[in-house]
Design an enzyme around this catalytic site. Sequence first.
Site, PDB file in Angstrom:
ATOM      1  N   TYR A   1       2.236 -29.574 -13.519  1.00  0.00           N
ATOM      2  CA  TYR A   1       2.352 -29.555 -12.052  1.00  0.00           C
ATOM      3  C   TYR A   1       3.432 -30.541 -11.579  1.00  0.00           C
ATOM      4  CZ  TYR A   1       0.622 -30.140  -7.179  1.00  0.00           C
ATOM      5  OH  TYR A   1       0.494 -30.232  -5.821  1.00  0.00           O
TER       6      TYR A   1
ATOM      7  N   GLU B   1      -5.704 -44.072 -26.585  1.00  0.00           N
ATOM      8  CA  GLU B   1      -6.142 -43.952 -25.187  1.00  0.00           C
ATOM      9  C   GLU B   1      -6.419 -45.328 -24.576  1.00  0.00           C
ATOM     10  OE1 GLU B   1      -9.364 -40.871 -25.918  1.00  0.00           O
ATOM     11  OE2 GLU B   1      -8.333 -39.940 -24.232  1.00  0.00           O
TER      12      GLU B   1
ATOM     13  N   HIS C   1     -13.171 -41.846 -21.469  1.00  0.00           N
ATOM     14  CA  HIS C   1     -12.874 -41.405 -22.840  1.00  0.00           C
ATOM     15  C   HIS C   1     -12.960 -42.572 -23.821  1.00  0.00           C
ATOM     16  CE1 HIS C   1     -10.266 -37.965 -20.987  1.00  0.00           C
ATOM     17  NE2 HIS C   1     -11.538 -37.916 -20.638  1.00  0.00           N
TER      18      HIS C   1
END
Length: 361
Positions: free
Chosen positions: A138, A201, A238
């Site tokens: 996007y 992460e 996460h």
Amino acid sequence: MQKSFQIGAKSFVLDQTKAEAAFAAKQVINGRESMTFNLLPLKYQWAYDLYRTMKANHWEPEDIPMGKDIEQWRDEKTVSEVERWIIRMGIGYFSAAEGIVGDNIQHVVRELVTAPELKLVLGRHAHEENIHADSLLYMISSLQINPHECEAMFEDIPTILRKNEFVTRTSRALRRDLDLTLPENKRLLARNVFVFGQCMEGTQFYGLFGMVLSLYRQNKFPGIGQMFRYTLRDESNHIEVFRNLFMDLVDENREIWTPEFKDELRGLMHEAVELEKEFIRDCLPVNSIGLSAEDFITYIDYIADRRLESCGLAPLSPGVKNPLPWLAEMMDIKKEQNFFEGRVTEYQKASALNPVRDDDL
Ligand code: FE
Ligand code: MN
């Protein structure tokens, strides 16, 4: 212990001890092989709780307006070349990284764990990586960046290539049909969960998080900044999923938790930190307003140590102070989980996400 039911002419006997044995056989690995998704009774309550938190945080990229970002991207005066470069590096790196994380969950970790509630939360985790990948798409299409340029970034920029190689090597070693009764294979999985959750992460995402949010703080690229904030909120869950998984795996398989293994994990974090520092220097070859490469580099030392400590491992740079206190507001390990609470309404109830006000920062 048995419980009988007499329904009309038929009688049914349910064996309580069998149910209890099934519960006792629930384990992170080498647990009861079950074709049915028998979530109850829950053994890993944290997994179900996190699943629900993650679900309530659902967001969609199209909910975030990009008008201002498009305007700024085209205007040479409002944003400098180095600021635009940070956005390019952000899009380039994360386009590859989100896919790598999702692939490792689906083809490695979720394949190898046996308790259904763990599979449940990992399914949600993988889905969130898809949302993140979609948010990058996007951004690329809104700014009209040539998609090939983006792909070229993770092939042509050596510091991105090295970060990706660091994680994919622990993923390739672990594809299906691994005998997880062997301690060396248990360690392979624990190492994978540590590298993906805490090194990648948990640490290697934070250089760019810091830089993009620093721009956002100056009202530059507000739509992209907003998406990074939602992504960061997801990532903090996460990191928790993988940290809990790691701790329970070690707890149930104490034989792997040797001093040598602890040293190995700290060594991997050290490697992750070095790769991230090189990457930050590529993202920020010259300092810009409010952006100093040295500060972000020290921030990585700081955050890596918080990750190590959260897994019961000794820090690499004891005593290092957080050089970016404003970032701590957004990223502090203890605060980040609650950071968005009260501001983002449940997705189902909102037609668009609430804009984040400046005074929130
Ligand atoms: Fe992600
Ligand atoms: Mn993630």
